[in-house]
Write a protein that holds these residues in place. Structure first.
Motif, mmCIF file in Angstrom:
data_model
loop_
_atom_site.group_PDB
_atom_site.id
_atom_site.type_symbol
_atom_site.label_atom_id
_atom_site.label_comp_id
_atom_site.label_asym_id
_atom_site.label_seq_id
_atom_site.Cartn_x
_atom_site.Cartn_y
_atom_site.Cartn_z
ATOM 1 N N SER A 83 23.666 41.659 33.661
ATOM 2 C CA SER A 83 22.843 40.624 34.291
ATOM 3 C C SER A 83 23.684 39.476 34.822
ATOM 4 C CB SER A 83 21.809 40.095 33.291
ATOM 5 O OG SER A 83 22.439 39.514 32.168
ATOM 6 N N ALA A 84 24.843 39.222 34.197
ATOM 7 C CA ALA A 84 25.672 38.075 34.571
ATOM 8 C C ALA A 84 26.798 38.485 35.510
ATOM 9 C CB ALA A 84 26.254 37.420 33.320
ATOM 10 N N ASN A 85 27.128 37.574 36.420
ATOM 11 C CA ASN A 85 28.243 37.807 37.337
ATOM 12 C C ASN A 85 28.722 36.452 37.852
ATOM 13 O OD1 ASN A 85 30.050 39.117 39.237
ATOM 14 N ND2 ASN A 85 28.696 40.894 39.070
ATOM 15 N N GLY A 86 29.751 36.472 38.705
ATOM 16 C CA GLY A 86 30.200 35.214 39.285
ATOM 17 C C GLY A 86 31.701 35.133 39.441
ATOM 18 N N LEU A 87 32.167 33.930 39.793
ATOM 19 C CA LEU A 87 33.596 33.665 39.946
ATOM 20 C C LEU A 87 33.842 32.169 39.802
ATOM 21 C CD1 LEU A 87 34.004 32.255 42.993
ATOM 22 C CD2 LEU A 87 33.632 34.606 43.727
ATOM 23 N N MET A 88 35.118 31.808 39.630
ATOM 24 C CA MET A 88 35.516 30.412 39.548
ATOM 25 C C MET A 88 36.608 30.132 40.571
ATOM 26 S SD MET A 88 35.609 29.545 35.470
ATOM 27 C CE MET A 88 34.232 29.992 34.404
ATOM 28 N N LEU A 89 36.534 28.955 41.173
ATOM 29 C CA LEU A 89 37.534 28.495 42.127
ATOM 30 C C LEU A 89 38.266 27.317 41.505
ATOM 31 C CD1 LEU A 89 38.701 28.660 45.035
ATOM 32 C CD2 LEU A 89 36.907 27.056 45.720
ATOM 33 N N LEU A 90 39.582 27.458 41.316
ATOM 34 C CA LEU A 90 40.395 26.388 40.741
ATOM 35 C C LEU A 90 41.009 25.583 41.880
ATOM 36 C CD1 LEU A 90 41.267 25.376 37.909
ATOM 37 C CD2 LEU A 90 43.420 26.605 38.269
ATOM 38 N N ILE A 91 40.791 24.273 41.866
ATOM 39 C CA ILE A 91 41.173 23.389 42.968
ATOM 40 C C ILE A 91 42.143 22.317 42.482
ATOM 41 C CG2 ILE A 91 40.279 21.663 44.588
ATOM 42 C CD1 ILE A 91 37.745 23.261 44.768
ATOM 43 N N ALA A 100 43.504 28.975 43.092
ATOM 44 C CA ALA A 100 43.248 30.364 42.718
ATOM 45 C C ALA A 100 41.753 30.647 42.722
ATOM 46 C CB ALA A 100 43.821 30.660 41.331
ATOM 47 N N VAL A 101 41.426 31.881 43.050
ATOM 48 C CA VAL A 101 40.069 32.392 42.866
ATOM 49 C C VAL A 101 40.102 33.285 41.635
ATOM 50 C CG1 VAL A 101 38.226 33.831 43.793
ATOM 51 C CG2 VAL A 101 39.508 32.326 45.314
ATOM 52 N N LEU A 102 39.347 32.911 40.630
ATOM 53 C CA LEU A 102 39.273 33.714 39.411
ATOM 54 C C LEU A 102 38.036 34.601 39.531
ATOM 55 C CD1 LEU A 102 40.119 30.892 36.824
ATOM 56 C CD2 LEU A 102 41.687 32.354 38.127
ATOM 57 N N ALA A 103 38.241 35.808 40.037
ATOM 58 C CA ALA A 103 37.147 36.750 40.291
ATOM 59 C C ALA A 103 36.824 37.487 38.998
ATOM 60 C CB ALA A 103 37.538 37.721 41.404
ATOM 61 N N ASP A 104 36.177 36.781 38.089
ATOM 62 C CA ASP A 104 36.013 37.252 36.710
ATOM 63 C C ASP A 104 34.736 38.035 36.472
ATOM 64 O OD1 ASP A 104 34.489 34.905 37.106
ATOM 65 O OD2 ASP A 104 34.374 34.603 34.947
ATOM 66 N N ASN A 105 33.855 38.120 37.487
ATOM 67 C CA ASN A 105 32.557 38.800 37.320
ATOM 68 C C ASN A 105 31.755 38.236 36.148
ATOM 69 O OD1 ASN A 105 33.372 40.413 39.421
ATOM 70 N ND2 ASN A 105 33.731 42.231 38.181
ATOM 71 N N GLY A 106 31.936 36.945 35.880
ATOM 72 C CA GLY A 106 31.201 36.304 34.794
ATOM 73 C C GLY A 106 31.895 36.349 33.450
ATOM 74 N N TYR A 107 33.065 36.980 33.374
ATOM 75 C CA TYR A 107 33.752 37.142 32.084
ATOM 76 C C TYR A 107 34.091 35.795 31.446
ATOM 77 C CZ TYR A 107 37.508 38.154 28.757
ATOM 78 O OH TYR A 107 38.298 38.204 27.640
ATOM 79 N N LEU A 108 34.671 34.883 32.197
ATOM 80 C CA LEU A 108 35.066 33.592 31.634
ATOM 81 C C LEU A 108 33.852 32.791 31.188
ATOM 82 C CD1 LEU A 108 37.954 32.502 34.045
ATOM 83 C CD2 LEU A 108 38.138 33.591 31.794
ATOM 84 N N THR A 109 32.777 32.871 31.954
ATOM 85 C CA THR A 109 31.539 32.206 31.546
ATOM 86 C C THR A 109 31.025 32.783 30.235
ATOM 87 O OG1 THR A 109 30.892 31.654 33.803
ATOM 88 C CG2 THR A 109 29.136 31.753 32.173
ATOM 89 N N ASP A 110 31.053 34.098 30.123
ATOM 90 C CA ASP A 110 30.564 34.747 28.904
ATOM 91 C C ASP A 110 31.320 34.277 27.669
ATOM 92 O OD1 ASP A 110 28.540 36.199 30.059
ATOM 93 O OD2 ASP A 110 29.679 38.064 30.226
ATOM 94 N N THR A 303 35.761 24.158 33.759
ATOM 95 C CA THR A 303 37.070 23.611 34.108
ATOM 96 C C THR A 303 38.074 23.892 32.993
ATOM 97 O OG1 THR A 303 36.387 21.897 35.662
ATOM 98 C CG2 THR A 303 38.334 21.414 34.349
ATOM 99 N N ALA A 304 37.652 23.729 31.746
ATOM 100 C CA ALA A 304 38.557 23.938 30.612
ATOM 101 C C ALA A 304 39.064 25.376 30.559
ATOM 102 C CB ALA A 304 37.860 23.570 29.307
ATOM 103 N N ILE A 305 38.157 26.345 30.690
ATOM 104 C CA ILE A 305 38.600 27.733 30.548
ATOM 105 C C ILE A 305 39.324 28.217 31.802
ATOM 106 C CG2 ILE A 305 36.477 28.861 31.366
ATOM 107 C CD1 ILE A 305 36.933 30.907 29.062
ATOM 108 N N ALA A 306 38.947 27.721 32.971
ATOM 109 C CA ALA A 306 39.648 28.114 34.198
ATOM 110 C C ALA A 306 41.092 27.627 34.171
ATOM 111 C CB ALA A 306 38.918 27.562 35.424
#
Length: 322
Positions: A83-91, A100-110, A303-306
């Motif tokens: 059900s979960a997905n997504g990505l993070m953009l580090l600026i 960097a684009v962290l294309a984690d598919n929601g992993y870091l959020t989880d 921000t912390a986990i990215a």
């Protein structure tokens, strides 16, 4: 700009004590630093029972920050998809240039969400909390329990799930992973009454826990309600608790389990988790207290986990080049 895959991130960031400490520090930073954290932006996709959230936070003194896009599409199980997905953009904080684009598919959020649950249990669950209950059988139902096991010794796990097949699969997986017995329950009430710590991990729009089920010594971490239409706890649960904690009051009153509560009630009866992690307030004080923690998820955790993940990736690359 580097694009980092989920597989690469899984190799450098795992759910462990170090990550829990990182997320705990984020809660403290949110209280003690002048963090810039805008309200969550959400796009609802009702045709497919979905939603997309955008979260971010800049912490003074940090050389980078994250903007996260996360989705929850709750019919995906019918398609064999999470059900979960997504990505993070580090600026870069200095230039605004994406690093960097962290294309984690929601992993870091989880896993940051699970780590936040561990922080809540660390300060709010009884020191001896051998019986843990979980309502839900999805990814967070697994990760939250694993996270709690890092801060409290679990001897038995109780679970309620709407689908018997999924509940049976959950039982098999968690017994193998945690090496503790897992008991399937017929009703959420049985989970609550059998447990010292209960975690709710559902996208429920109607409460799954009622105030009349509470008992002395119980701790509840509710992490499923993150939208105006969601609710996992009967509105009287927070009124009946001896100690109520949330990650951010403004979010919890808008999206979480404090919806409908007066400003006076929230001001007089609710703490933010950062107040406890920073030492400005205390968590559980007696074994008899009933405690509740509402986690809606904050941009500062992202921000912390990215930043942590990116640093680990850089260090790994340096190690290969030496």
């Amino acid at each position: 700009m580097e694009v980092v895959s989920k597989k690469q991130l899984e190799e450098v960031v795992t759910l462990n004590h170090l990550l829990i400490n990182i997320i705990e520090q984020a809660f403290t930073d949110l209280l003690v630093k002048e963090v810039q954290m805008p309200p969550i932006m959400r796009v609802d996709v009702p045709d497919y029972n979905g939603e997309v959230d955008i979260k971010s936070a800049y912490v003074p003194g940090y050389d980078s920050f994250a903007i996260k896009i996360s989705s929850g599409f709750f019919n995906n199980y019918k398609l064999g998809l999470p059900s979960a997905n997504g990505l993070m953009l580090l600026i870069s904080s200095k230039t605004g240039v994406p690093k960097a684009v962290l294309a984690d598919n929601g992993y870091l959020t989880d896993i940051r969400t699970a780590a936040a649950g561990a922080v809540a249990a660390k300060y709010l669950a009884k020191t001896k909390s051998p019986n843990v209950g979980v309502i839900g059988t999805g990814a967070q139902a697994r990760l939250q329990v694993k996270a709690v096991s890092l801060v409290r010794k679990i001897e038995k796990l109780f679970v309620y799930g709407r689908t018997k097949e999924k509940a049976e699969k959950y039982k098999q997986e968690m017994e193998k992973e945690l090496q503790v017995p897992v008991q399937l329950m017929e009703h959420p009430k049985e989970v609550v009454q059998s447990s010292d710590t209960v975690i709710t991990t559902t996208p429920a729009t109607d409460p799954v826990i009622r105030a009349e089920w509470l008992h002395p010594g119980l701790h509840i971490t509710a992490m499923g309600s993150d939208a105006e239409h969601k609710r996992e706890l009967d509105e009287h649960v927070v009124e009946a608790a001896d100690l109520v904690v949330c990650d951010k009051k403004e979010q919890s009153t808008r999206l979480g389990e404090l919806k409908g509560k007066s400003e006076k009630f929230v001001g007089n009866n609710v703490l933010e988790l950062g107040q406890i992690t920073s030492g400005a307030a205390v968590g559980r004080e007696t074994p008899e207290q009933i405690t509740v923690c509402d986690l809606t998820g904050t941009g500062i955790q992202d921000t912390a986990i990215a930043r942590f993940a990116y640093e680990r990736l850089i260090n790994k690359c340096k190690g290969r080049n030496t």
